[in-house]
Motif scaffolding. Structure first.
Motif, PDB file in Angstrom:
ATOM      1  N   VAL A 299       8.627  -7.556   3.332  1.00  0.00           N
ATOM      2  CA  VAL A 299       7.227  -7.931   3.559  1.00  0.00           C
ATOM      3  C   VAL A 299       6.289  -6.937   2.876  1.00  0.00           C
ATOM      4  CG1 VAL A 299       5.438  -8.290   5.298  1.00  0.00           C
ATOM      5  CG2 VAL A 299       7.756  -9.117   5.719  1.00  0.00           C
ATOM      6  N   PHE A 300       6.531  -5.653   3.071  1.00  0.00           N
ATOM      7  CA  PHE A 300       5.695  -4.633   2.430  1.00  0.00           C
ATOM      8  C   PHE A 300       5.812  -4.726   0.909  1.00  0.00           C
ATOM      9  CE2 PHE A 300       6.042  -2.036   6.493  1.00  0.00           C
ATOM     10  CZ  PHE A 300       4.684  -2.070   6.782  1.00  0.00           C
ATOM     11  N   TRP A 301       6.994  -5.027   0.436  1.00  0.00           N
ATOM     12  CA  TRP A 301       7.252  -5.124  -0.999  1.00  0.00           C
ATOM     13  C   TRP A 301       6.448  -6.276  -1.603  1.00  0.00           C
ATOM     14  CZ3 TRP A 301      13.053  -4.642  -2.725  1.00  0.00           C
ATOM     15  CH2 TRP A 301      13.137  -4.499  -4.108  1.00  0.00           C
ATOM     16  N   ARG A 302       6.424  -7.391  -0.908  1.00  0.00           N
ATOM     17  CA  ARG A 302       5.711  -8.569  -1.431  1.00  0.00           C
ATOM     18  C   ARG A 302       4.197  -8.440  -1.324  1.00  0.00           C
ATOM     19  NH1 ARG A 302       8.934 -12.643  -2.798  1.00  0.00           N
ATOM     20  NH2 ARG A 302      11.030 -12.784  -1.881  1.00  0.00           N
ATOM     21  N   HIS A 303       3.718  -7.837  -0.252  1.00  0.00           N
ATOM     22  CA  HIS A 303       2.276  -7.863   0.030  1.00  0.00           C
ATOM     23  C   HIS A 303       1.584  -6.509  -0.067  1.00  0.00           C
ATOM     24  CE1 HIS A 303       2.914 -11.978   1.315  1.00  0.00           C
ATOM     25  NE2 HIS A 303       3.844 -11.577   2.165  1.00  0.00           N
ATOM     26  N   GLY A 304       2.356  -5.428  -0.214  1.00  0.00           N
ATOM     27  CA  GLY A 304       1.752  -4.104  -0.206  1.00  0.00           C
ATOM     28  C   GLY A 304       1.383  -3.692   1.209  1.00  0.00           C
ATOM     29  N   TYR A 305       1.056  -2.433   1.364  1.00  0.00           N
ATOM     30  CA  TYR A 305       0.720  -1.934   2.701  1.00  0.00           C
ATOM     31  C   TYR A 305      -0.523  -2.615   3.251  1.00  0.00           C
ATOM     32  CZ  TYR A 305      -0.408   1.259   6.501  1.00  0.00           C
ATOM     33  OH  TYR A 305      -0.697   1.780   7.735  1.00  0.00           O
ATOM     34  N   ASP A 306      -1.598  -2.610   2.474  1.00  0.00           N
ATOM     35  CA  ASP A 306      -2.855  -3.187   2.956  1.00  0.00           C
ATOM     36  C   ASP A 306      -2.769  -4.689   3.169  1.00  0.00           C
ATOM     37  OD1 ASP A 306      -4.198  -0.821   3.141  1.00  0.00           O
ATOM     38  OD2 ASP A 306      -5.329  -1.038   1.289  1.00  0.00           O
ATOM     39  N   GLY A 307      -1.974  -5.361   2.333  1.00  0.00           N
ATOM     40  CA  GLY A 307      -1.887  -6.812   2.419  1.00  0.00           C
ATOM     41  C   GLY A 307      -0.967  -7.319   3.509  1.00  0.00           C
ATOM     42  N   THR A 308      -0.298  -6.413   4.203  1.00  0.00           N
ATOM     43  CA  THR A 308       0.646  -6.789   5.255  1.00  0.00           C
ATOM     44  C   THR A 308       0.001  -6.622   6.625  1.00  0.00           C
ATOM     45  OG1 THR A 308       2.575  -6.171   3.929  1.00  0.00           O
ATOM     46  CG2 THR A 308       2.866  -6.224   6.317  1.00  0.00           C
ATOM     47  N   SER A 309       0.037  -7.669   7.419  1.00  0.00           N
ATOM     48  CA  SER A 309      -0.507  -7.605   8.780  1.00  0.00           C
ATOM     49  C   SER A 309       0.627  -7.389   9.780  1.00  0.00           C
ATOM     50  CB  SER A 309      -1.230  -8.909   9.122  1.00  0.00           C
ATOM     51  OG  SER A 309      -0.295  -9.976   9.243  1.00  0.00           O
ATOM     52  N   LEU A 310       0.258  -6.979  10.968  1.00  0.00           N
ATOM     53  CA  LEU A 310       1.266  -6.830  12.026  1.00  0.00           C
ATOM     54  C   LEU A 310       1.917  -8.171  12.332  1.00  0.00           C
ATOM     55  CD1 LEU A 310      -0.448  -4.289  14.443  1.00  0.00           C
ATOM     56  CD2 LEU A 310       1.629  -3.927  13.095  1.00  0.00           C
ATOM     57  N   SER A 311       1.149  -9.237  12.250  1.00  0.00           N
ATOM     58  CA  SER A 311       1.725 -10.577  12.488  1.00  0.00           C
ATOM     59  C   SER A 311       2.760 -10.923  11.432  1.00  0.00           C
ATOM     60  CB  SER A 311       0.611 -11.631  12.491  1.00  0.00           C
ATOM     61  OG  SER A 311      -0.267 -11.416  13.572  1.00  0.00           O
TER      62      SER A 311
END
Length: 199
Positions: A25-37
């Protein structure tokens, strides 16, 4: 009435498997682009379980990067064990090109994509990733320095500059892979880079 399993982790919770899902998830969306959901959905756990097992989002990200380094970048450690400087660099860059274009993983590299667009307030994420990359570069420089001492590389070789060059190729390939460059194209870049070392 809720059971303990419903309130906390699901039965059969596999911490490493859940962490692998967080890596993706972090890889696909980056740190900022990843939500807790995004994370809880991918990991198959609820927020209390996430906090209990991994801490907050930043702590989870740091653990995900460590897991990525351990599993997805094992080839980097293996490359350092090669007998010659040329083989060290070739092994690293070839395996890197393959890793950046694995069909079962996101294209590119978590340590590059993870913090490219860190927002104000999250500068520590970009700094953490940069420090992680520097650590890999320093390990390579140390190994190349050993090659100089052993006479495997010319005595006037700047091991730190050579390691930096290799990492620039690796990181550049990661950016191009994320933009759609093929495995063959990345290996062509590696071919050119290896000319610096001769054969």
């Amino acid at each position: 009435m809720s059971t303990t399993a419903e309130r906390g982790r699901p039965r059969g919770f596999d911490a490493d498997q859940a962490l692998d899902r967080a890596v993706e998830v972090f890889w696909r969306h980056g740190y900022d682009g990843t939500s807790l959901s995004d994370l809880t959905s991918a990991m198959g756990i609820n927020r209390p379980s996430l906090y209990a097992a991994y801490g907050n989002k930043e702590q989870l990200f740091r653990r995900a990067v460590a897991r990525y380094a351990e599993v997805d970048m094992a080839y980097a450690r293996e490359a350092l064990q090669q007998p010659t400087a040329y083989q060290v660099v070739e092994s690293f860059l070839r395996a890197n090109a393959d890793a950046l274009t694995r069909p079962d993983r996101p294209a590119g590299c978590l340590s590059i994509q993870g913090g490219l667009s860190a927002s104000s307030g999250n500068e520590q994420i970009a700094e953490f990733l940069a420090a992680s990359r520097r650590s890999g570069e320093e390990a390579l420089a140390q190994r190349l320095g050993q090659a100089v001492e052993e006479g495997d590389l010319p005595a006037d070789t700047d091991a730190a500059a050579l390691a930096r060059y290799v990492m620039v190729v690796s990181e550049g390939n990661a950016v191009h892979a994320a933009a759609g460059a093929s495995r063959g194209q990345l290996h062509s870049t590696v071919d050119l880079a290896l000319r610096v070392l001769g054969s």
